[in-house]
Enzyme design. Structure first.
Site, PDB file in Angstrom:
ATOM      1  N   SER B 333       1.123  -1.136   0.287  1.00 42.68           N
ATOM      2  CA  SER B 333      -0.245   0.374   0.022  1.00 42.68           C
ATOM      3  C   SER B 333       1.235   2.088  -0.038  1.00 42.68           C
ATOM      4  CB  SER B 333      -0.731   0.177   1.282  1.00 42.68           C
ATOM      5  OG  SER B 333      -2.162  -1.483   1.176  1.00 42.68           O
ATOM      6  N   ASP B 372     -11.095  -5.890   0.111  1.00 46.51           N
ATOM      7  CA  ASP B 372     -10.609  -4.747   0.101  1.00 46.51           C
ATOM      8  C   ASP B 372      -9.630  -5.041   2.062  1.00 46.51           C
ATOM      9  OD1 ASP B 372     -10.469  -1.778   0.490  1.00 46.51           O
ATOM     10  OD2 ASP B 372     -10.010  -2.644   2.837  1.00 46.51           O
ATOM     11  N   HIS B 378     -14.730   0.204   3.449  1.00 44.32           N
ATOM     12  CA  HIS B 378     -14.508   1.662   4.236  1.00 44.32           C
ATOM     13  C   HIS B 378     -15.346   2.377   3.897  1.00 44.32           C
ATOM     14  CE1 HIS B 378     -10.887   0.407   4.199  1.00 44.32           C
ATOM     15  NE2 HIS B 378     -10.709   0.763   4.720  1.00 44.32           N
ATOM     16  N   CYS B 391      -7.897   2.249   1.665  1.00 46.10           N
ATOM     17  CA  CYS B 391      -8.828   1.749   0.701  1.00 46.10           C
ATOM     18  C   CYS B 391      -8.261   0.818  -0.409  1.00 46.10           C
ATOM     19  CB  CYS B 391      -9.749   2.281   0.856  1.00 46.10           C
ATOM     20  SG  CYS B 391     -11.501   1.726   0.023  1.00 46.10           S
TER      21      CYS B 391
END
Lengths: 378, 640
Positions: B333, B372, B378, B391
């Site tokens: 991420s 996710d 989210h 997210c």
């Protein structure tokens, strides 16, 4: 004029006095003078060759003094007495050699020393005198030239101690002793036919000997023929010594300035290889001067031998004179690379005691024998 | 047997004797003439030849090794110096049987028996008159052992030499590298004259890259030696004129690395396998470059033993592996702010526009679920919120809209997929995939699903921790990047003049709208705020941290499996990542942290970065732990 005359006569008187003294002491003036020159030359060179080592130098002077005392003392001994003790000396020498074989001291990897109380000596040195004396004693009352039977006996006399010494192992001394004995036979008139025959046999024996030699022995022979094969091993002595001599040139690098000698590239610089130091520091001229002095000694000794009336005296004196030559030739030949490396010192110059005392004794005997004959004659 | 009786003839005998004597005398003269002829040949004819030989016999060139340059940190602290050490040396030409000598040395424990063949080869390759080091460092016991038996080993000596010493031990070892004995291979590459007398050469890290600067040039002196090779100062009574050329010491180098910060970085990583790189975004200077576990480079400079080396080499944690430069990991991420930047730059998305996250993403016409990390989703997130909460669904969609070619272009501009060009060797390029790349590598077309997972830094994409640190520094500097570098200045050994090396600016990334930097930086700031994935890292900090967490999968889950950390083998657990810079408004330090199999970026990697920020920005070098969360605070979110 008167004054001058007076001084001349003083000088003459001194000369006559000293020659009278020499005569009384049974000493030979010319031989002594030549020897003194050699000794002086040797001490001069040795100071440099030991790297200015004062204790070694004074040590050498002490030994020289001992050799001179030996010379003077031996010169007083009546020749008849010398002749008489010859077989005793020889027999004692052989016994001592056997004793060394059984329980001698080992020094530098070879068994040649005998310790008697405070004394440590090599019986093989004694035999350098004993063998020629014995040979001469054996031959002196026999008709000469010697018969084949006599020659065989004499060769036996030579072979016994020579073989024992060669086994010690000390090949150099064995060869010197053998040559001293053989020289007696030669001077006694050994037939030319036999000499030629002997040399031929020796030549024929070379390939046979080669066949039976150990590898390391062959290696040594090859090394002599081409020292560059093993520059750091067996050929090292020979190569470094030739570099020392060659770099010296005509006049040398100067006393105490030989780099080969001073920086110890030259092995045995104060003993067996001192002739290379002379070559490096004093040049060709220094070496020729020394060879000239040696030739004077040898020539004078040979002359004295030829003047002797008695066979024993002639043979012993002649053998001693020529042995002295053998020393000089083998040493200078080895140092300059035309002979293999064998441990033979340069007479009266190399550092070391025993050989010098032996030579002193030999020359003392030579003077005693030669001079006394002449006295009897006159 | 009849015997002929011969009568002694005295006169005849004397004549015979005189004849023989004359013959012998002539023979003596002839033989001595032969000797004299030989002497004439040696001394007159070949005099020049032997003069040369005797000259070579006495004057020898002895190399004078230069002092190796020192290495200083940012604050002028020496981190690589030279200290005296006793080493065992062998001079080939003075040893008759090298193999035998080595075996005998091995028998008394001064040389390892396993090294004997290698040493023998090394000695054969070396010059005959130059000493070859057998062992670089001797203990007092070794010296005593050798001293009593020295006479058995002609040509082997103990020498005092300056040896490399790293006073901080394993701290910064992966940046510094080490020096070690010159190997056969090295001998093929180096100029033997320059290395005459040197026993070591830089093998890794700065010691290797800056070898030319650090090594210097060997000098020599002519020495008068005797037959044993010992020095003497005079020849007989005459002094001798001898030449000397002083060695030129190696240059000193100065680093941007701060050893105190470096130590904090390594201490905070202790117990893990990982890397932390801290870069000053205004210059590209590397302030800390940690790869843990590390090793003690002093072991190499002093001659590492075979078992010691084997234990380092075979250690499962691979202490010799430079994770910072050579470890290629999925960035996870941490790429999201950069993906967002790409979306803005290509006008693919409005930062204020929200997307609804229901916990998974599907490509049109496909039933495959891209999950996710937050199963329940989210909800509605805009770009900043998507960065702050990490997210996945938002970025799956963004990547799909951009397509792999535009993602490739944008990420390449930030330095992914190619070496950063840092001034130490061994850097890996990572991997920034493209259609072209896949065609060449796999002979296959690119699938849209592969783009989707690149959007969250998974799939084919691989990056080194250094690339991540560099990228975050570029973001912090809003596109004005610098090539990462360790060395900032060089001091000339002779003139003592310090030459500062200017920072190497990279071509700036010019955005159509420079305001786009602000958008993603705001997103990164929100990461450390309440509701962000790394809110704990900001707790108690007097400066603002902009950051992004990351958790990279090592091992793929099946479609319907749930990741369960405790059930997965430790080495298959996720890698924890964290990138950050601070202060957010005027960045002074950019950091990338990677913890192999560490789990979650926010909880494992972020506190490490915080400690380094505190050290660098506030001078807090002690191991003050990040304060525990206040009572009643919500539990740390499990972050992807």
């Amino acid at each position: 004029m008167l004054y001058d005359d007076g001084e001349n006569s003083t000088a003459r008187r001194t000369l006559t006095a000293s020659s009278r003294l020499l005569r009384r002491l049974h000493l030979d003036g010319p031989l002594l003078a030549a020897l003194a020159a050699v000794v002086a030359f040797g001490l001069f060179v040795l100071f440099s060759a030991t790297g200015e080592n004062m204790p070694m130098w004074t040590n050498q002077i002490e030994r020289l003094a001992l050799a001179i005392v030996a010379l003077v003392l031996l010169a007083q001994v009546p020749p008849a007495w010398l002749k008489r003790v010859s077989p005793i000396l020889y027999a004692a020498g052989v016994l001592l050699l056997l004793a060394v074989m059984v329980h001698g001291d080992v020094g530098k990897g070879a068994q040649r020393w005998l310790v008697l109380g405070p004394l440590r000596f090599q019986p093989s040195e004694l035999m350098k005198l004993g063998v020629p004396m014995m040979c001469a004693w054996y031959l002196h009352d026999r008709p000469l030239p010697p018969s084949l039977r006599d020659v065989t006996v004499v060769l036996g006399i030579i072979a016994v101690p020579a073989l024992i010494i060669a086994k010690q192992p000390d090949l150099g001394t064995a060869l010197l002793i053998a040559s001293a004995g053989i020289l007696v036979v030669f001077l006694a008139g050994l037939s030319t036919v036999v000499i030629v025959l002997g040399l031929t046999l020796l030549g024929g024996a070379v390939p046979v000997a080669w066949h039976f030699m150990h590898d390391y022995q062959r290696q040594r022979v090859l090394m002599f023929l081409d020292p560059s094969q093993d520059p750091l091993g067996a050929g090292y002595h020979s190569i470094q010594s030739q570099i020392a001599i060659g770099s010296g040139g005509l006049f040398g690098k100067g006393w105490m300035n030989g780099s080969q000698a001073q920086l110890e590239f030259l092995p045995e610089r104060s003993t067996d290889f001192i002739f290379a130091v002379i070559g490096e520091e004093l040049g060709l001229l220094g070496q020729l001067l020394l060879i000239g002095l040696y030739l004077t000694v040898i020539g004078r000794a040979l002359y004295m031998a030829s003047e002797a009336q008695d066979t024993y005296a002639r043979l012993v004196c002649g053998s001693f004179a020529l042995t002295f030559f053998v020393y000089v030739f083998v040493n200078t030949g080895m140092v300059s690379g035309i002979l293999p490396v064998v441990g033979v010192p340069l007479p009266f110059i190399s550092y070391g005691g025993t050989a010098m005392v032996t030579l002193g004794l030999a020359l003392g005997m030579l003077m005693s024998i030669a001079k006394s004959k002449r006295l009897v004659q006159s | 047997m009849p015997r002929s009786v011969r009568i002694k003839d005295h006169w005849g005998e004397q004549r015979l004797f005189i004849g023989r004597t004359i013959f012998a005398g002539i023979a003596a003269v002839v033989l001595l003439l032969v000797v004299m002829g030989r002497l004439f040949w040696l001394q007159v004819v070949r005099h020049d030849y032997f003069t040369d030989l005797s000259q070579g016999n006495r004057v020898r060139l002895e190399p004078l090794p230069p002092d190796r340059g020192l290495i200083y940190d940012k604050n002028g602290v020496v981190i690589a110096e030279n200290t005296p050490a006793f080493q065992l040396e062998l001079t080939p030409e003075q040893v008759t049987n090298v193999g035998d000598t080595l075996r005998r040395l091995a028998a008394i424990g001064l040389v390892e028996s396993g090294q004997v063949p290698a040493l023998e080869r090394l000695i054969r390759a070396a010059r005959k008159f130059e000493a070859v080091p057998l062992r670089l460092s001797l203990s007092d016991a070794d010296i005593a052992t050798f001293a009593v038996r020295q006479f058995e080993f002609p040509g082997v000596e103990i020498q005092t030499r300056l040896a490399r010493w790293y006073p901080y031990g394993d701290i910064a070892a992966h940046a510094l590298g080490y020096v070690a004995a010159i190997s056969e291979d090295d001998l093929k590459h180096i100029n033997a004259d320059e290395y005459a007398g040197s026993s070591v050469i830089g093998k890794l890290g700065l010691e290797n890259t800056y070898e030319e600067q650090l090594h210097g040039t060997a000098g020599f002196r002519q020495v008068l030696v005797n037959a044993q090779g010992r020095h003497v100062d005079r020849l007989g009574s005459a002094p001798v004129k001898l030449d000397t050329r002083q060695p030129r010491a190696g240059n000193d180098i100065f680093l941007g690395l701060d050893i105190k910060v470096q130590r904090v970085a390594e201490e905070s990583l202790a117990g893990h396998r990982g890397a932390l790189i801290a870069i000053d975004p205004t210059t590209g200077d590397v302030v800390a470059l940690a790869s843990v576990p590390s090793f003690d480079p002093n072991k190499f400079t002093r001659g590492i033993s075979t078992p010691e080396y084997a234990s380092l080499r075979d250690d499962l944690d691979r202490p010799l592996f430079n994770r910072a430069l050579r470890g290629a990991y999925p960035p996870g991420s941490t790429v999201k702010p950069m993906m967002a930047l790409a979306g803005l730059e290509y006008n693919a998305i409005d930062p204020r526009a929200t997307r609804f996250c229901r916990g998974y993403f599907t490509l049109p016409g496909s039933s495959r679920h891209y999950r996710d990390w937050k199963k329940e989703g989210h909800g509605n997130v805009d770009m900043r919120r998507a960065i702050a909460t990490s997210c996945d669904v938002y970025f799956y969609g963004l990547a799909d809209v951009l397509g792999i070619e535009r993602v490739h272009e944008a990420m390449s501009a930030l330095g992914f997929g190619k070496p950063t060009g840092i001034d130490i060797v061994g850097e890996r390029p990572g991997l920034m995939p493209s259609e072209e790349w896949k065609r060449q590598t796999y002979k296959q077309a690119w699938y849209p699903g592969e783009t989707v997972i690149v959007g969250i830094g998974q799939g084919y994409m691989l990056a080194t921790p250094l690339q991540l640190a560099h990228a975050v520094a570029v973001v912090a500097a809003r596109g004005h990047g610098f090539r990462p570098r360790l060395v900032t200045a060089v001091r000339d050994a002779m003139t003592r003049e310090v030459k500062t090396l200017p920072p190497i600016a990279e071509p700036p990334i010019a955005l159509t709208d420079p305001g786009n930097w602000q958008v993603i930086i705001e997103g990164m700031e929100m990461v450390t705020e309440a509701g962000g994935t790394a809110s704990a890292v900001q707790r108690g900090a007097s400066y603002k941290i902009a950051a992004k967490t990351g958790t990279a999968q090592v091992f793929s889950l099946g479609q319907n499996e749930k990741y369960n950390a405790s059930a997965v083998d430790e080495r298959l657990r996720d890698h924890a990542l964290f990138i950050a810079f601070a202060p957010a408004e005027a960045p002074k330090l950019a950091i990338a942290v990677l913890v192999e199999n560490g789990g979650h970026g926010g909880s494992v990697a972020a506190p490490m970065a915080r400690r380094v920020f505190d050290a660098f920005l506030l001078g807090k070098y002690d191991a003050a732990p990040v304060p525990p969360p206040p009572k009643g605070a919500p539990p740390e979110p499990q972050v992807n």
